[in-house]
Design a protein around this motif. Structure first.
Motif, PDB file in Angstrom:
ATOM      1  N   SER A   1       5.409  -0.720   3.719  1.00 52.38           N
ATOM      2  CA  SER A   1       4.876   0.077   2.592  1.00 52.38           C
ATOM      3  C   SER A   1       4.523  -0.779   1.352  1.00 52.38           C
ATOM      4  CB  SER A   1       5.649   1.381   2.285  1.00 52.38           C
ATOM      5  OG  SER A   1       6.863   0.974   1.994  1.00 52.38           O
ATOM      6  N   ARG A   2       5.349  -1.857   1.209  1.00 51.87           N
ATOM      7  CA  ARG A   2       5.095  -2.619   0.078  1.00 51.87           C
ATOM      8  C   ARG A   2       3.734  -3.468   0.156  1.00 51.87           C
ATOM      9  NH1 ARG A   2      11.154  -4.820  -1.090  1.00 51.87           N
ATOM     10  NH2 ARG A   2      10.175  -6.028  -2.540  1.00 51.87           N
ATOM     11  N   VAL A   3       3.302  -3.718   1.490  1.00 54.02           N
ATOM     12  CA  VAL A   3       2.158  -4.443   1.516  1.00 54.02           C
ATOM     13  C   VAL A   3       1.027  -3.634   1.931  1.00 54.02           C
ATOM     14  CG1 VAL A   3       3.539  -6.732   1.844  1.00 54.02           C
ATOM     15  CG2 VAL A   3       2.872  -5.244   4.041  1.00 54.02           C
ATOM     16  N   VAL A   4       1.223  -2.303   2.410  1.00 59.35           N
ATOM     17  CA  VAL A   4       0.030  -1.367   2.635  1.00 59.35           C
ATOM     18  C   VAL A   4       0.384  -0.166   2.036  1.00 59.35           C
ATOM     19  CG1 VAL A   4      -0.949  -0.347   4.584  1.00 59.35           C
ATOM     20  CG2 VAL A   4       0.286  -2.517   4.838  1.00 59.35           C
ATOM     21  N   PRO A   5       0.239  -0.113   0.687  1.00 61.78           N
ATOM     22  CA  PRO A   5       0.589   0.948  -0.145  1.00 61.78           C
ATOM     23  C   PRO A   5      -0.287   2.328  -0.065  1.00 61.78           C
ATOM     24  CG  PRO A   5      -0.156  -0.544  -1.619  1.00 61.78           C
ATOM     25  CD  PRO A   5      -0.258  -1.280  -0.199  1.00 61.78           C
ATOM     26  N   LEU A   6       0.270   3.516  -0.066  1.00 60.71           N
ATOM     27  CA  LEU A   6      -0.726   4.415   0.447  1.00 60.71           C
ATOM     28  C   LEU A   6      -1.372   4.773  -0.979  1.00 60.71           C
ATOM     29  CD1 LEU A   6       1.516   6.889   2.388  1.00 60.71           C
ATOM     30  CD2 LEU A   6       0.076   5.096   3.124  1.00 60.71           C
ATOM     31  N   ALA A   7      -0.693   4.556  -2.282  1.00 59.79           N
ATOM     32  CA  ALA A   7      -1.484   4.389  -3.415  1.00 59.79           C
ATOM     33  C   ALA A   7      -1.119   3.308  -4.277  1.00 59.79           C
ATOM     34  CB  ALA A   7      -1.174   5.743  -4.130  1.00 59.79           C
ATOM     35  N   GLY A   8      -2.080   2.807  -5.250  1.00 59.53           N
ATOM     36  CA  GLY A   8      -1.802   1.703  -6.108  1.00 59.53           C
ATOM     37  C   GLY A   8      -2.044   0.352  -5.158  1.00 59.53           C
ATOM     38  N   PRO A   9      -2.161  -0.715  -6.227  1.00 61.80           N
ATOM     39  CA  PRO A   9      -2.677  -2.040  -5.374  1.00 61.80           C
ATOM     40  C   PRO A   9      -1.249  -2.544  -5.025  1.00 61.80           C
ATOM     41  CG  PRO A   9      -2.337  -2.094  -7.765  1.00 61.80           C
ATOM     42  CD  PRO A   9      -2.157  -0.749  -7.696  1.00 61.80           C
ATOM     43  N   VAL A  10      -1.673  -3.824  -4.313  1.00 62.23           N
ATOM     44  CA  VAL A  10      -0.533  -4.667  -3.547  1.00 62.23           C
ATOM     45  C   VAL A  10      -0.493  -5.826  -4.750  1.00 62.23           C
ATOM     46  CG1 VAL A  10      -0.042  -6.397  -2.030  1.00 62.23           C
ATOM     47  CG2 VAL A  10      -1.377  -4.072  -1.401  1.00 62.23           C
ATOM     48  N   ARG A  11       0.851  -5.719  -5.205  1.00 68.42           N
ATOM     49  CA  ARG A  11       1.184  -6.746  -6.322  1.00 68.42           C
ATOM     50  C   ARG A  11       1.644  -8.276  -5.418  1.00 68.42           C
ATOM     51  NH1 ARG A  11       5.518  -7.056  -8.530  1.00 68.42           N
ATOM     52  NH2 ARG A  11       5.037  -7.629 -10.685  1.00 68.42           N
ATOM     53  N   ALA A  12       0.907  -9.222  -5.969  1.00 68.86           N
ATOM     54  CA  ALA A  12       1.123 -10.564  -5.425  1.00 68.86           C
ATOM     55  C   ALA A  12       2.388 -11.148  -5.640  1.00 68.86           C
ATOM     56  CB  ALA A  12      -0.020 -11.564  -6.018  1.00 68.86           C
ATOM     57  N   GLN A  13       3.169 -10.881  -6.555  1.00 67.04           N
ATOM     58  CA  GLN A  13       4.530 -11.583  -6.708  1.00 67.04           C
ATOM     59  C   GLN A  13       5.320 -10.615  -5.712  1.00 67.04           C
ATOM     60  OE1 GLN A  13       5.506 -12.362 -11.186  1.00 67.04           O
ATOM     61  NE2 GLN A  13       3.750 -10.690 -11.402  1.00 67.04           N
ATOM     62  N   ASP A  14       5.213  -9.291  -5.562  1.00 65.12           N
ATOM     63  CA  ASP A  14       6.101  -8.725  -4.627  1.00 65.12           C
ATOM     64  C   ASP A  14       5.618  -9.300  -3.289  1.00 65.12           C
ATOM     65  OD1 ASP A  14       8.061  -6.891  -3.897  1.00 65.12           O
ATOM     66  OD2 ASP A  14       6.478  -5.352  -3.511  1.00 65.12           O
ATOM     67  N   LEU A  15       4.484  -9.320  -2.737  1.00 67.56           N
ATOM     68  CA  LEU A  15       3.948  -9.963  -1.359  1.00 67.56           C
ATOM     69  C   LEU A  15       4.597 -11.305  -1.277  1.00 67.56           C
ATOM     70  CD1 LEU A  15       2.492  -9.728   1.126  1.00 67.56           C
ATOM     71  CD2 LEU A  15       0.300 -10.468  -0.404  1.00 67.56           C
ATOM     72  N   CYS A  16       4.821 -12.034  -2.143  1.00 68.15           N
ATOM     73  CA  CYS A  16       5.126 -13.677  -2.376  1.00 68.15           C
ATOM     74  C   CYS A  16       6.646 -13.457  -2.006  1.00 68.15           C
ATOM     75  CB  CYS A  16       4.731 -14.404  -3.376  1.00 68.15           C
ATOM     76  SG  CYS A  16       3.058 -14.782  -3.405  1.00 68.15           S
ATOM     77  N   LEU A  17       7.292 -12.418  -2.794  1.00 72.72           N
ATOM     78  CA  LEU A  17       8.695 -12.403  -2.637  1.00 72.72           C
ATOM     79  C   LEU A  17       9.186 -11.894  -1.137  1.00 72.72           C
ATOM     80  CD1 LEU A  17      11.861 -12.273  -3.745  1.00 72.72           C
ATOM     81  CD2 LEU A  17      11.031 -10.024  -4.380  1.00 72.72           C
ATOM     82  N   LEU A  18       8.367 -11.134  -0.665  1.00 71.13           N
ATOM     83  CA  LEU A  18       8.629 -10.596   0.739  1.00 71.13           C
ATOM     84  C   LEU A  18       8.456 -11.662   1.892  1.00 71.13           C
ATOM     85  CD1 LEU A  18       6.854  -7.196   0.408  1.00 71.13           C
ATOM     86  CD2 LEU A  18       9.350  -7.524   1.152  1.00 71.13           C
ATOM     87  N   ARG A  19       7.571 -12.410   1.620  1.00 72.16           N
ATOM     88  CA  ARG A  19       7.135 -13.472   2.452  1.00 72.16           C
ATOM     89  C   ARG A  19       8.029 -14.751   2.487  1.00 72.16           C
ATOM     90  NH1 ARG A  19       0.826 -14.351   3.883  1.00 72.16           N
ATOM     91  NH2 ARG A  19       1.923 -15.205   5.632  1.00 72.16           N
TER      92      ARG A  19
END
Length: 397
Positions: A53-71
């Motif tokens: 849900s952090r990379v496929v949010p039901l509302a709002g944009p995907v934050r690149a910093q969050d995506l990078c932290l996860l990956r």
């Protein structure tokens, strides 16, 4: 310029927690999966843990910093979980960013929960790194064969039928839904391309898996008159290529983050091995050739991490020059990871070549990121074009 150091302490703490979570909950599920197959139990676990849900949010944009932290964090402990998460995000992001209300309601909850598998279908046999050369045709249907998908009224173009092939598509042919890019207009190159959301059960859609170096599912898709309608269009007709490039601008720094995670894992394993392994009368770490190599590996890895963080922060802040920054992050981080993993194998010696060894696994994993989502040569071309564009505008890149 946005600083990559904002919340650095929280970022490091989050990374440690994610690594531990991946080792405890995701690694065992990944190990039970079959190479080259979509691991649906792994996706379900990623959904259960709230990571998808952090990379496929039901509302709002995907934050690149969050995506990078996860990956980066998942890659350190479980590359299979990292890739499964990233592919869900990549396949669904066009819908997250540009999907209709109906498309979002139908697919995003399922993808975020790990119940539906998504895929991003851009590459073709003759359009890999040169994505603008795609040839998949979307032929308008006549009045007698109008497609009424998504409640379309049949005015103007009532639908299309897709003809052609996609190749090197991650999660194909096992995905449940594909974001497919096809040529709807007479233009060449980037002009006249439209994005469609195509469920896997559409008539005329086929495919087969490809056996690749890495363990992840990759395959071909064949389109033999696959019907799509206005309700399947993602974004606007004729503007699909721009949508694809915007998606890649977000995901390219995170490919760099994936590479950094692998590099950190290889580096830590090498430091531990050099401290324990004895040769020539002492531990390997006492050999200057080994200690200097470790120092170089660590320096390059840290530089790559900072470049990835800077690109992600710039993306989230809406700063100019994101295309160049994203390309720099992917280029430097993936090339660095290749160097670090290769050096780690050299330090470990023959044991690293044994099937099942961490470095044998990373050695197979680390090669593909230098090619997919734009090969290293493509990233250099993007960077150079942005340099000249900025110079022509009288601004720094």
């Amino acid at each position: 310029m946005a600083t990559p150091f904002t919340g650095e302490g929280e970022r490091r703490k989050g990374s440690v927690e994610l690594r531990a979570l991946a080792a405890r909950r995701l690694r065992p599920v990944a190990d039970r999966g079959a190479p080259g197959k979509v691991n649906r139990p792994l996706l379900a676990t990623l959904g259960e843990l709230g990571l998808l849900s952090r990379v496929v949010p039901l509302a709002g944009p995907v934050r690149a910093q969050d995506l990078c932290l996860l990956r980066e964090s998942l890659a350190y402990a479980c590359t299979e979980a990292e890739t499964a998460l990233a592919l869900q995000g990549l396949g669904a992001h066009p819908v997250v960013a540009h999907g209709t209300r109906a498309q979002r309601a139908r697919w995003l909850p399922e993808v975020a929960a790990g119940r539906a598998v998504a895929a991003f279908a851009l590459s073709e046999p003759g359009a890999g790194s040169d994505a603008a050369a795609l040839e998949l045709r979307a032929e308008p249907t006549g009045a007698g064969g109008a497609i009424r998908a998504g409640g379309a009224d049949g005015a103007a173009v009532s639908g299309w039928r897709l003809h052609g092939e996609k190749r090197w598509i991650s999660n194909a042919p096992q995905a449940d839904v594909y974001t497919v890019f096809a040529r709807t207009g007479p233009g060449t190159r980037a002009a006249g391309v439209t994005a469609f959301l195509v469920p896997a059960d559409r008539p005329g859609l086929g495919g087969e898996p490809l056996e690749m170096l890495g363990p992840h599912p990759v395959g071909t898709l064949t389109f033999d008159g696959v019907p799509v309608g206005p309700g399947d269009v993602v974004g606007e007709v004729g503007r699909g290529f721009r949508l694809a490039m915007a998606t890649l601008d977000l995901f390219r720094p995170s490919v760099g983050a994936f590479a950094v995670g692998m590099a950190r894992s290889a580096l830590d394993a090498s430091v531990a091995h050099a401290g324990e392994r004895r040769a020539f009368g002492g531990p390997l770490k006492d050999l200057q050739a080994v200690s200097h190599l470790l120092a170089e590996m660590a320096t390059r890895t840290e530089a790559a991490a900072l470049l990835v963080q800077a690109a992600a922060a710039a993306y989230d802040a809406g700063e100019p020059g994101v295309a160049a920054r994203s390309a720099m992050a992917k280029l430097f981080a993936t090339e660095t990871a290749q160097y670090v993993v290769d050096s780690a194998v050299q330090i470990h010696g023959a044991r690293a070549l044994a099937h099942g060894h961490l470095l044998e696994h990373l050695y197979r994993e680390v090669r593909a990121p230098r090619i997919y989502e734009g090969a290293s040569e493509v990233q250099r071309t993007i960077i150079a074009k942005e340099l000249f564009r900025a110079a022509g505008a009288g601004a720094s890149p």
